[in-house]
Design a protein around this motif. Structure first.
Motif: not given
Length: 92
Positions: A21-27, A33-36, A47-50
């Motif tokens: 749907x978003x055409x990207x990877x989600x971590x 909870x809620x940390x993405x 890298x973004x989730x860290x």
């Protein structure tokens, strides 16, 4: 009390999935909870989730809030625990 960097060294469970749907990877961080995080590559999503984990942990430490830790940091997930997540990859 642990520091932010000490928490970051713990074996949190990260899942990375492609979002059509978003055409990207989600971590996501299983224990927080809620940390993405997201990105056009798996590495960028991780890298973004860290970075988001680091900020969330720092905020909780400053506020005196409880920070969840992995239940058993030495135990890797077994494949049968993730059969419904065929497109997921586990990163520790």
């Amino acid at each position: 009390m642990k520091t932010t960097e000490e928490y970051m060294k713990l074996s949190y469970t990260l899942t990375v999935r492609w979002s059509a749907d978003d055409e990207l990877f989600v971590a996501r961080v299983k224990e927080i909870e809620g940390c993405t995080g997201h990105g056009d590559t798996e590495a960028k999503a991780i890298a973004m989730v860290r970075d988001n984990m680091r900020g969330w942990i720092s905020f909780c430490l400053d506020a005196g809030d409880e920070i969840p830790v992995p239940a058993d940091p030495d135990r890797l997930p077994r494949s049968e625990e993730h059969t419904s997540e065929l497109q997921s990859r586990q990163y520790l």
